[in-house]
Design an enzyme around this catalytic site. Structure first.
Site, PDB file in Angstrom:
ATOM      1  N   GLN A 216     -66.470  12.850  70.020  1.00  0.00           N
ATOM      2  CA  GLN A 216     -67.254  11.610  69.935  1.00  0.00           C
ATOM      3  C   GLN A 216     -66.346  10.396  70.134  1.00  0.00           C
ATOM      4  O   GLN A 216     -66.644   9.491  70.926  1.00  0.00           O
ATOM      5  CB  GLN A 216     -67.926  11.563  68.560  1.00  0.00           C
ATOM      6  CG  GLN A 216     -68.507  10.221  68.188  1.00  0.00           C
ATOM      7  CD  GLN A 216     -69.237  10.280  66.858  1.00  0.00           C
ATOM      8  OE1 GLN A 216     -70.288  10.894  66.774  1.00  0.00           O
ATOM      9  NE2 GLN A 216     -68.712   9.655  65.829  1.00  0.00           N
TER      10      GLN A 216
ATOM     11  N   GLY B  73     -63.905   7.885  63.136  1.00  0.00           N
ATOM     12  CA  GLY B  73     -63.067   8.925  62.535  1.00  0.00           C
ATOM     13  C   GLY B  73     -62.536   9.897  63.574  1.00  0.00           C
ATOM     14  O   GLY B  73     -63.247  10.287  64.501  1.00  0.00           O
TER      15      GLY B  73
ATOM     16  N   MET C 260     -73.998   7.136  59.621  1.00  0.00           N
ATOM     17  CA  MET C 260     -75.367   7.621  59.393  1.00  0.00           C
ATOM     18  C   MET C 260     -75.645   7.724  57.885  1.00  0.00           C
ATOM     19  O   MET C 260     -76.589   8.402  57.473  1.00  0.00           O
ATOM     20  CB  MET C 260     -75.573   8.975  60.066  1.00  0.00           C
ATOM     21  CG  MET C 260     -75.420   8.885  61.587  1.00  0.00           C
ATOM     22  SD  MET C 260     -76.384  10.085  62.505  1.00  0.00           S
ATOM     23  CE  MET C 260     -75.662  11.591  61.930  1.00  0.00           C
TER      24      MET C 260
ATOM     25  N   HIS D 125     -65.855   7.840  55.115  1.00  0.00           N
ATOM     26  CA  HIS D 125     -66.437   6.570  55.548  1.00  0.00           C
ATOM     27  C   HIS D 125     -65.707   5.395  54.883  1.00  0.00           C
ATOM     28  O   HIS D 125     -65.437   4.381  55.512  1.00  0.00           O
ATOM     29  CB  HIS D 125     -67.917   6.483  55.153  1.00  0.00           C
ATOM     30  CG  HIS D 125     -68.794   7.536  55.773  1.00  0.00           C
ATOM     31  ND1 HIS D 125     -69.389   8.534  55.045  1.00  0.00           N
ATOM     32  CD2 HIS D 125     -69.192   7.724  57.043  1.00  0.00           C
ATOM     33  CE1 HIS D 125     -70.114   9.293  55.833  1.00  0.00           C
ATOM     34  NE2 HIS D 125     -70.020   8.836  57.057  1.00  0.00           N
TER      35      HIS D 125
ATOM     36  N   LYS E 272     -62.037  12.846  62.903  1.00  0.00           N
ATOM     37  CA  LYS E 272     -62.702  14.132  62.636  1.00  0.00           C
ATOM     38  C   LYS E 272     -63.671  14.482  63.760  1.00  0.00           C
ATOM     39  O   LYS E 272     -63.795  15.623  64.164  1.00  0.00           O
ATOM     40  CB  LYS E 272     -63.451  14.089  61.306  1.00  0.00           C
ATOM     41  CG  LYS E 272     -64.016  15.456  60.942  1.00  0.00           C
ATOM     42  CD  LYS E 272     -64.816  15.408  59.678  1.00  0.00           C
ATOM     43  CE  LYS E 272     -66.179  14.820  59.910  1.00  0.00           C
ATOM     44  NZ  LYS E 272     -67.236  15.806  60.164  1.00  0.00           N
TER      45      LYS E 272
ATOM     46  N   HIS F 290     -69.144   8.878  52.060  1.00  0.00           N
ATOM     47  CA  HIS F 290     -68.133   9.568  51.256  1.00  0.00           C
ATOM     48  C   HIS F 290     -66.780   8.908  51.517  1.00  0.00           C
ATOM     49  O   HIS F 290     -66.706   7.906  52.250  1.00  0.00           O
ATOM     50  CB  HIS F 290     -68.118  11.068  51.577  1.00  0.00           C
ATOM     51  CG  HIS F 290     -68.033  11.368  53.047  1.00  0.00           C
ATOM     52  ND1 HIS F 290     -66.918  11.059  53.802  1.00  0.00           N
ATOM     53  CD2 HIS F 290     -68.923  11.914  53.917  1.00  0.00           C
ATOM     54  CE1 HIS F 290     -67.114  11.426  55.050  1.00  0.00           C
ATOM     55  NE2 HIS F 290     -68.338  11.937  55.170  1.00  0.00           N
TER      56      HIS F 290
ATOM     57  N   VAL G 232     -60.222  12.234  56.325  1.00  0.00           N
ATOM     58  CA  VAL G 232     -60.040  12.346  54.866  1.00  0.00           C
ATOM     59  C   VAL G 232     -60.566  13.717  54.437  1.00  0.00           C
ATOM     60  O   VAL G 232     -61.636  14.149  54.884  1.00  0.00           O
ATOM     61  CB  VAL G 232     -60.791  11.214  54.130  1.00  0.00           C
ATOM     62  CG1 VAL G 232     -60.656  11.369  52.622  1.00  0.00           C
ATOM     63  CG2 VAL G 232     -60.261   9.857  54.573  1.00  0.00           C
TER      64      VAL G 232
ATOM     65  N   SER H 264     -70.779  14.469  55.571  1.00  0.00           N
ATOM     66  CA  SER H 264     -72.060  14.306  54.863  1.00  0.00           C
ATOM     67  C   SER H 264     -72.795  15.645  54.804  1.00  0.00           C
ATOM     68  O   SER H 264     -73.621  15.867  53.926  1.00  0.00           O
ATOM     69  CB  SER H 264     -72.937  13.280  55.581  1.00  0.00           C
ATOM     70  OG  SER H 264     -72.241  12.073  55.714  1.00  0.00           O
ATOM     71  N   ARG H 265     -72.485  16.543  55.759  1.00  0.00           N
ATOM     72  CA  ARG H 265     -73.189  17.827  55.803  1.00  0.00           C
ATOM     73  C   ARG H 265     -72.616  18.851  54.820  1.00  0.00           C
ATOM     74  O   ARG H 265     -73.210  19.919  54.650  1.00  0.00           O
ATOM     75  CB  ARG H 265     -73.164  18.389  57.219  1.00  0.00           C
ATOM     76  CG  ARG H 265     -74.061  17.607  58.184  1.00  0.00           C
ATOM     77  CD  ARG H 265     -74.199  18.319  59.524  1.00  0.00           C
ATOM     78  NE  ARG H 265     -75.300  17.803  60.309  1.00  0.00           N
ATOM     79  CZ  ARG H 265     -75.160  16.983  61.364  1.00  0.00           C
ATOM     80  NH1 ARG H 265     -73.963  16.597  61.743  1.00  0.00           N
ATOM     81  NH2 ARG H 265     -76.222  16.567  62.036  1.00  0.00           N
TER      82      ARG H 265
HETATM   83  P1  AMP Z   1     -71.252   9.841  60.336  1.00  0.00           P
HETATM   84  O1  AMP Z   1     -71.895   9.085  59.220  1.00  0.00           O
HETATM   85  O2  AMP Z   1     -71.039  11.290  60.047  1.00  0.00           O
HETATM   86  O3  AMP Z   1     -71.894   9.562  61.667  1.00  0.00           O
HETATM   87  O4  AMP Z   1     -69.778   9.253  60.444  1.00  0.00           O
HETATM   88  C1  AMP Z   1     -69.545   7.879  60.604  1.00  0.00           C
HETATM   89  C2  AMP Z   1     -68.084   7.679  60.933  1.00  0.00           C
HETATM   90  O5  AMP Z   1     -67.280   8.198  59.870  1.00  0.00           O
HETATM   91  C3  AMP Z   1     -67.655   8.424  62.212  1.00  0.00           C
HETATM   92  O6  AMP Z   1     -66.771   7.600  62.956  1.00  0.00           O
HETATM   93  C4  AMP Z   1     -66.968   9.644  61.663  1.00  0.00           C
HETATM   94  O7  AMP Z   1     -66.002  10.182  62.547  1.00  0.00           O
HETATM   95  C5  AMP Z   1     -66.319   9.081  60.411  1.00  0.00           C
HETATM   96  N1  AMP Z   1     -66.009  10.154  59.461  1.00  0.00           N
HETATM   97  C6  AMP Z   1     -66.841  11.131  59.031  1.00  0.00           C
HETATM   98  N2  AMP Z   1     -66.194  11.983  58.200  1.00  0.00           N
HETATM   99  C7  AMP Z   1     -64.916  11.523  58.101  1.00  0.00           C
HETATM  100  C8  AMP Z   1     -63.752  11.959  57.391  1.00  0.00           C
HETATM  101  N3  AMP Z   1     -63.760  13.031  56.624  1.00  0.00           N
HETATM  102  N4  AMP Z   1     -62.630  11.232  57.534  1.00  0.00           N
HETATM  103  C9  AMP Z   1     -62.598  10.123  58.307  1.00  0.00           C
HETATM  104  N5  AMP Z   1     -63.657   9.661  59.014  1.00  0.00           N
HETATM  105  C10 AMP Z   1     -64.803  10.348  58.899  1.00  0.00           C
END
Ligand code: AMP
Length: 281
Positions: free
Chosen positions: A158, A152, A35, A42, A154, A39, A181, A191-192
């Site tokens: 999901q 991820g 989304m 990602h 994390k 960071h 990470v 991102s939050r």
């Molecule tokens: P998002 O943009 O938050 O929807 O995340 C996109 C992808 O990045 C998802 O598969 C998340 O699980 C993964 N992700 C988000 N934060 C982390 C993190 N700190 N370490 C590894 N993967 C992450």
């Protein structure tokens, strides 16, 4: 790096790219859906995709259907230019950047999360959240048609539900789970995190601290999940805890920790920001 915003254009582009590099059925496509507000978390997904595939596709799409009313859809961080730079520098071949109107129409077919495992933990406070997640992931996987998609650890629930969907719907994509990470002090990157004030940022460390503590107890052979959860809850005080749960890898409650088959999940609210973290054992 090619930037594309419509599904048809992306499908066409990928077809032509595969052909131009001598179309063999095994030219692999690695896909990382995000989304945005990218960071290091990602980036580690993107790097893994880059290492393991001929073609790397990243999508940036703030999916409206996974936000409930009153959530942060309108304020969700946007870093379009920085994200493009990050993708370029990370060796992404194609960045898919659609608008909601390219993904959703008026009267949509519904994809619903499973009634039990989609409505516990994160799904308790956010009913229908996973309907939106599974819907968009299904659409994105159908548009990109990747060999492998990277998610991820994390976002453990999901990841679990996407893997379940792929299996139950007999989809042929491989799902790869990537380690979380963290910032140098232990906070899981998200991102939050930018919503946190300095004070909240410090309080948020209780979340990873509670997981480290659980890990320490387990290394001391304390395996009773009730005892571990109660200690974790103490460490998390005074944060507002949404849940602390210890499950097996089939997402069922576990009475005892079993190394290789246990997942400890926490969600807590820091100020108004809900943060997730977990430990895979
Ligand atoms: P998002 O943009 O938050 O929807 O995340 C996109 C992808 O990045 C998802 O598969 C998340 O699980 C993964 N992700 C988000 N934060 C982390 C993190 N700190 N370490 C590894 N993967 C992450």
């Amino acid at each position: 790096m090619k930037i594309i915003s419509t599904p048809n254009e992306l499908k066409e582009y990928l077809k032509n790219t595969q052909q131009s590099i001598g179309f063999q059925a095994n030219q692999s496509i690695g896909f990382v859906p995000t989304m945005g507000a990218l960071h290091e978390g990602h980036i580690s997904l993107i790097k893994k995709a880059r290492k393991e595939n001929e073609i790397v596709v990243v999508s940036i799409f703030i999916n409206p259907t996974q936000f409930l009313k009153g959530e942060d859809l309108d304020n969700y961080p946007k870093r379009d230019e920085a994200d493009k730079q990050i993708c370029k520098l990370s060796g992404v071949d194609v960045l898919f950047f659609p608008h909601a109107k390219d993904i959703y129409t008026e009267d949509e077919v519904s994809i619903l999360a499973p009634k039990v495992r989609g409505y516990v933990l994160e799904g308790t406070s956010r009913p229908s959240h996973f309907d939106g997640v599974l819907t968009v992931v299904m659409k994105l996987l159908n548009i990109v048609n990747p060999t492998t998609a990277y998610f991820g650890k994390k976002d453990a629930q999901q990841l679990y539900l996407i893997s379940l969907m792929v299996k139950q719907m007999f989809m042929s994509v491989n799902i790869v789970a990537v380690d979380t990470v963290r910032e140098s002090d232990g906070l899981a990157m998200s991102s939050r995190n930018i919503y946190l004030s300095q004070q909240e940022r410090r309080e948020a460390l209780k979340i990873s601290a509670s997981l480290y503590q659980a890990g320490k107890m387990i290394s001391q052979k304390i395996l009773d999940t009730k005892i571990i959860i109660s200690k974790m809850r103490e460490t998390l005080e005074p944060l507002e805890i949404s849940y602390v749960a210890i499950l097996n890898r089939d997402f069922e409650l576990a009475r005892h920790v079993e190394i290789g088959n246990t997942l400890i999940l926490v969600e807590a609210k820091v100020g108004t920001t809900r943060l997730l973290d977990n430990l895979w054992l």
